[in-house]
Write a protein that holds these residues in place. Structure first.
Motif, PDB file in Angstrom:
ATOM      1  N   VAL A 153       0.834  -1.195   0.000  1.00  0.00           N
ATOM      2  CA  VAL A 153       0.000   0.000   0.000  1.00  0.00           C
ATOM      3  C   VAL A 153       0.872   1.250   0.000  1.00  0.00           C
ATOM      4  N   LYS A 154       0.455   2.229  -0.768  1.00  0.00           N
ATOM      5  CA  LYS A 154       1.123   3.526  -0.737  1.00  0.00           C
ATOM      6  C   LYS A 154       0.422   4.373   0.319  1.00  0.00           C
ATOM      7  N   TYR A 155       1.091   4.628   1.418  1.00  0.00           N
ATOM      8  CA  TYR A 155       0.504   5.386   2.520  1.00  0.00           C
ATOM      9  C   TYR A 155       0.665   6.876   2.292  1.00  0.00           C
ATOM     10  N   PRO A 156      -0.263   7.679   2.826  1.00  0.00           N
ATOM     11  CA  PRO A 156      -1.401   7.317   3.679  1.00  0.00           C
ATOM     12  C   PRO A 156      -2.532   6.689   2.870  1.00  0.00           C
ATOM     13  N   VAL A 157      -3.307   5.819   3.525  1.00  0.00           N
ATOM     14  CA  VAL A 157      -4.448   5.185   2.866  1.00  0.00           C
ATOM     15  C   VAL A 157      -5.660   5.305   3.779  1.00  0.00           C
ATOM     16  N   VAL A 158      -6.787   5.627   3.156  1.00  0.00           N
ATOM     17  CA  VAL A 158      -8.062   5.674   3.868  1.00  0.00           C
ATOM     18  C   VAL A 158      -8.862   4.458   3.430  1.00  0.00           C
ATOM     19  N   THR A 159      -9.038   3.509   4.321  1.00  0.00           N
ATOM     20  CA  THR A 159      -9.805   2.321   3.981  1.00  0.00           C
ATOM     21  C   THR A 159     -11.290   2.592   4.212  1.00  0.00           C
ATOM     22  N   GLY A 160     -12.112   1.634   3.794  1.00  0.00           N
ATOM     23  CA  GLY A 160     -13.555   1.793   3.979  1.00  0.00           C
ATOM     24  C   GLY A 160     -14.246   1.889   2.644  1.00  0.00           C
ATOM     25  N   HIS A 161     -15.004   0.855   2.287  1.00  0.00           N
ATOM     26  CA  HIS A 161     -15.749   0.867   1.031  1.00  0.00           C
ATOM     27  C   HIS A 161     -17.210   0.526   1.292  1.00  0.00           C
ATOM     28  N   GLU A 162     -17.593   0.569   2.568  1.00  0.00           N
ATOM     29  CA  GLU A 162     -18.995   0.336   2.927  1.00  0.00           C
ATOM     30  C   GLU A 162     -19.580   1.678   3.349  1.00  0.00           C
ATOM     31  N   VAL A 163     -20.272   2.316   2.434  1.00  0.00           N
ATOM     32  CA  VAL A 163     -20.653   3.711   2.624  1.00  0.00           C
ATOM     33  C   VAL A 163     -22.092   3.957   2.203  1.00  0.00           C
ATOM     34  N   LEU A 164     -22.812   4.698   3.012  1.00  0.00           N
ATOM     35  CA  LEU A 164     -24.111   5.244   2.642  1.00  0.00           C
ATOM     36  C   LEU A 164     -24.031   6.752   2.769  1.00  0.00           C
ATOM     37  N   GLY A 165     -24.718   7.470   1.866  1.00  0.00           N
ATOM     38  CA  GLY A 165     -24.671   8.924   1.952  1.00  0.00           C
ATOM     39  C   GLY A 165     -25.655   9.600   1.023  1.00  0.00           C
ATOM     40  N   ILE A 166     -25.637  10.928   1.068  1.00  0.00           N
ATOM     41  CA  ILE A 166     -26.506  11.764   0.253  1.00  0.00           C
ATOM     42  C   ILE A 166     -25.673  12.431  -0.833  1.00  0.00           C
ATOM     43  N   VAL A 167     -26.133  12.360  -2.077  1.00  0.00           N
ATOM     44  CA  VAL A 167     -25.405  12.967  -3.190  1.00  0.00           C
ATOM     45  C   VAL A 167     -25.417  14.487  -3.052  1.00  0.00           C
ATOM     46  N   THR A 168     -24.214  15.074  -3.079  1.00  0.00           N
ATOM     47  CA  THR A 168     -24.096  16.532  -2.998  1.00  0.00           C
ATOM     48  C   THR A 168     -23.655  17.159  -4.315  1.00  0.00           C
ATOM     49  N   HIS A 169     -22.934  16.386  -5.145  1.00  0.00           N
ATOM     50  CA  HIS A 169     -22.465  16.888  -6.429  1.00  0.00           C
ATOM     51  C   HIS A 169     -22.491  15.749  -7.436  1.00  0.00           C
ATOM     52  N   VAL A 170     -22.798  16.068  -8.699  1.00  0.00           N
ATOM     53  CA  VAL A 170     -22.739  15.074  -9.768  1.00  0.00           C
ATOM     54  C   VAL A 170     -21.969  15.663 -10.947  1.00  0.00           C
ATOM     55  N   GLY A 171     -21.202  14.791 -11.615  1.00  0.00           N
ATOM     56  CA  GLY A 171     -20.471  15.212 -12.802  1.00  0.00           C
ATOM     57  C   GLY A 171     -21.407  15.456 -13.975  1.00  0.00           C
ATOM     58  N   ALA A 172     -20.888  16.107 -14.980  1.00  0.00           N
ATOM     59  CA  ALA A 172     -21.707  16.537 -16.122  1.00  0.00           C
ATOM     60  C   ALA A 172     -22.324  15.380 -16.895  1.00  0.00           C
ATOM     61  N   GLU A 173     -21.685  14.213 -16.893  1.00  0.00           N
ATOM     62  CA  GLU A 173     -22.175  13.077 -17.670  1.00  0.00           C
ATOM     63  C   GLU A 173     -22.953  12.047 -16.845  1.00  0.00           C
ATOM     64  N   VAL A 174     -23.144  12.302 -15.560  1.00  0.00           N
ATOM     65  CA  VAL A 174     -23.867  11.362 -14.698  1.00  0.00           C
ATOM     66  C   VAL A 174     -25.362  11.440 -14.986  1.00  0.00           C
ATOM     67  N   GLN A 175     -25.995  10.298 -15.198  1.00  0.00           N
ATOM     68  CA  GLN A 175     -27.410  10.292 -15.580  1.00  0.00           C
ATOM     69  C   GLN A 175     -28.324   9.548 -14.607  1.00  0.00           C
ATOM     70  N   ASN A 176     -27.782   8.618 -13.836  1.00  0.00           N
ATOM     71  CA  ASN A 176     -28.663   7.756 -13.049  1.00  0.00           C
ATOM     72  C   ASN A 176     -28.908   8.217 -11.628  1.00  0.00           C
ATOM     73  N   VAL A 177     -28.201   9.235 -11.142  1.00  0.00           N
ATOM     74  CA  VAL A 177     -28.468   9.790  -9.815  1.00  0.00           C
ATOM     75  C   VAL A 177     -28.446  11.310  -9.899  1.00  0.00           C
TER      76      VAL A 177
END
Length: 283
Positions: free
Chosen positions: A77-101
Motif C-alpha cells: 500500500v502507498k501510505y497514507p491510505v483511507v480504507t472503507g468501502h462500505e458507505v451510505l450517503g446523500i449525493v451533494t455533487h454530480v459530474g456533467a455526464e452522470v445520468q442515473n443519480v
C-alpha cells in the motif's frame, strides 16, 4: 496498537492534498504505516470528473478487507491510505455526464452491497431448496450467509469457534444446528454432511481446512469467500477432492445483476445486518 489515533502534520496524499483544518473540505481517518497507525487527515477535494459523484457520508462500516489493506497484507500500500468501502450517503455533487443519480439522492455501496452479495451470489447460483448448507465462520459474511441460506429454504448448520457464546443468537438468525469450527474430532464426525459449504474464514491451518472440505458431500460444492493474506499457503488433500467429486471454487462479491437480486431478496425476506457501533471519538 490497532486504531492508535494521533495527529501527523507531515502526511500527504498524491490525489487528495492535505489542508489546514479550517480550509479543508473534509476530514478522513488515514493509516500511515503497517502498524497500523491512524491519523486525522483534513484534505481538499480534487475537481469532480464528468462521471463522478460526491457524497455527504452518513454511515460507514469496516470490512475485514480494510484491515488487510491497512496492514499491506494483500499488496504493498502507498501510505497514507483511507480504507472503507462500505458507505451510505446523500449525493451533494454530480459530474456533467452522470445520468442515473441526482443531488439529494440517498446512495450507497456496502454493507449489504459488499458482504451481502459476496455470500448471496454463490448461494443463489448453486443451492436448492431442501439442501443441507454449512456456513463456516460467523462474522460479517457468515451471519448473512445463515440468513440467506435459511430464506432459500435450506437446512443450515453454522460452524463457529464460539458455540456456547453464539448458539442462541445463531438459532434466532435461522441456523438449524450450531457446531464447532475448531474441534477437529467434531468436524471429522460430520464429514460428508452438506451439499454446499461456504467458508467465510481465511486460514492456513492445513488440518482444519481439509476437515472443512471433508464436510462436503459427494458431488457437493465447497465455496471459499474468506480471503487470506498474501503468502499464506495450504496443502489440500486432492485425493479426497477427486474421490468425492467435490467442486472446490472461490467467489468474489458479485455482478450488478447479482447485487440487484440480493437487494430485492433482502427486502422481501427482511434480511438486514447485525452491527456494532464503536464509541465516538473526540475530533
Amino acid at each position: 496498537t490497532w486504531g492508535k489515533y494521533i495527529k501527523m502534520e507531515s502526511v500527504n496524499h498524491s490525489i487528495y492534498p492535505r489542508a489546514e483544518i479550517a480550509a479543508a473540505d473534509a476530514v478522513a481517518k488515514a493509516f500511515v504505516d503497517k502498524t497500523p497507525t491512524m491519523v486525522e487527515y483534513p484534505f481538499k477535494f480534487p475537481e469532480l470528473k464528468a462521471y463522478e459523484v460526491r457524497l455527504r457520508i452518513t454511515h460507514t462500516g469496516l470490512c475485514h478487507s480494510d484491515v488487510h489493506t491497512a496492514k499491506s497484507e494483500w499488496y504493498d500500500v502507498k501510505y497514507p491510505v483511507v480504507t472503507g468501502h462500505e458507505v451510505l450517503g446523500i449525493v451533494t455533487h454530480v459530474g456533467a455526464e452522470v445520468q442515473n443519480v441526482k443531488v439529494g439522492d440517498r446512495v450507497g455501496y456496502g454493507p449489504l452491497l459488499c458482504a451481502g452479495v459476496t455470500v448471496f451470489a454463490p448461494l443463489k447460483r448453486f443451492v436448492k431448496e431442501g439442501q443441507s448448507v454449512g456456513i463456516i465462520g460467523i462474522g460479517g459474511l457468515g451471519h448473512l450467509a445463515v440468513k440467506y441460506a435459511k430464506a432459500l429454504g435450506c437446512r443450515v448448520t453454522a460452524y463457529t469457534s464460539k458455540v456456547a457464546e453464539k448458539k442462541d443468537e445463531l438459532t434466532k438468525l435461522g441456523a438449524d444446528e450450531v457446531r464447532s469450527s475448531i474441534d477437529l474430532d467434531e468436524l471429522k464426525a460430520n464429514a460428508g454432511s452438506h451439499h454446499f459449504i461456504i467458508n467465510c474464514l481465511s486460514t492456513n491451518n492445513n488440518p482444519l481446512m481439509n476437515a472443512y472440505i471433508d464436510l462436503t458431500r459427494r458431488d457437493g460444492r465447497f465455496c471459499q469467500v474468506g480471503a487470506p493474506a498474501n503468502g499464506e499457503e495450504l496443502n489440500i488433500n486432492l485425493r479426497k477432492l477427486i474421490g468425492g467429486q467435490i467442486n472446490l471454487f472461490g467467489s468474489m462479491i458479485g455482478s450488478v445483476k447479482d447485487t440487484e437480486e440480493m437487494l430485492e431478496f433482502s427486502a422481501k425476506h427482511n434480511i438486514c445486518l447485525l452491527y456494532t457501533s464503536p464509541s465516538p471519538r473526540d475530533s
